[in-house]
Design a protein around this motif. Sequence first.
Motif, PDB file in Angstrom:
ATOM      1  N   GLU A  99       0.710  -1.150  -0.085  1.00 16.31           N
ATOM      2  CA  GLU A  99       0.097   0.070  -0.049  1.00 16.31           C
ATOM      3  C   GLU A  99       0.773   1.286   0.133  1.00 16.31           C
ATOM      4  O   GLU A  99       0.620   2.397  -0.604  1.00 16.31           O
ATOM      5  CB  GLU A  99      -1.017  -0.105   1.178  1.00 16.31           C
ATOM      6  N   GLN A 102       1.858   1.694  -3.389  1.00 10.82           N
ATOM      7  CA  GLN A 102       1.149   2.134  -4.336  1.00 10.82           C
ATOM      8  C   GLN A 102       0.699   3.886  -4.103  1.00 10.82           C
ATOM      9  O   GLN A 102       0.458   4.593  -5.048  1.00 10.82           O
ATOM     10  CB  GLN A 102      -0.397   1.547  -3.990  1.00 10.82           C
ATOM     11  N   ARG A 103       0.865   4.272  -2.918  1.00  8.77           N
ATOM     12  CA  ARG A 103       0.556   5.630  -2.647  1.00  8.77           C
ATOM     13  C   ARG A 103       1.831   6.308  -3.146  1.00  8.77           C
ATOM     14  O   ARG A 103       1.587   7.422  -3.653  1.00  8.77           O
ATOM     15  CB  ARG A 103       0.534   5.846  -1.097  1.00  8.77           C
ATOM     16  N   PHE A 137      -8.076   9.112  -3.938  1.00  9.11           N
ATOM     17  CA  PHE A 137      -7.360   7.880  -3.619  1.00  9.11           C
ATOM     18  C   PHE A 137      -6.183   7.993  -2.753  1.00  9.11           C
ATOM     19  O   PHE A 137      -5.999   7.308  -1.600  1.00  9.11           O
ATOM     20  CB  PHE A 137      -6.847   7.129  -4.964  1.00  9.11           C
ATOM     21  N   ILE A 143      -6.238   1.873  -0.140  1.00  8.37           N
ATOM     22  CA  ILE A 143      -6.245   2.098  -1.523  1.00  8.37           C
ATOM     23  C   ILE A 143      -6.674   0.580  -2.261  1.00  8.37           C
ATOM     24  O   ILE A 143      -6.538  -0.433  -1.958  1.00  8.37           O
ATOM     25  CB  ILE A 143      -4.857   2.301  -1.854  1.00  8.37           C
TER      26      ILE A 143
END
Length: 146
Positions: A99, A102-103, A137, A143
């Motif tokens: 995560e 992804q951020r 998002f 997410i």
Amino acid sequence: MNEQPPQPQPVTSLLMRRCKIAWRLLLLFNFTLGAYLFASAQLRELKENRGRKAHRLHKSRTSAEVPHKDPITDSMEWNYDDLLVPATTPVAVRNPLLEEQQREVLQWMLQEKRKMKAKDKAEKKQIDEEKAILKRFLRAKSIPKF
């Protein structure tokens, strides 16, 4: 004292005098139209002749025979299994991103969207919508998995 009125001129010559400019324009138009048609026919024939010449050159090049010492099929043995079964490579499955990663990717995408210059209003609107989605998002607690 009998004066006779002047004889009227023939209608055709009177019409020609009045419409001198129109006659000249009509004649000029006819000449230019004829020249255009003649030139386009010449150009078309020139292209066809070039095509024929290129075809003849290509045909003469392909008609040359190359002597073979041995036929190809005699000197090697064929493995038909290799020919019939397609060689495919398996798709490598990657591990899902964490995560945090992804951020970072979403943050990078947002920065790239901010750098973009819009060409018109529609593109500007689309970029703004994409930035709003990315911000949503990033602000979310979790997410979604892609």
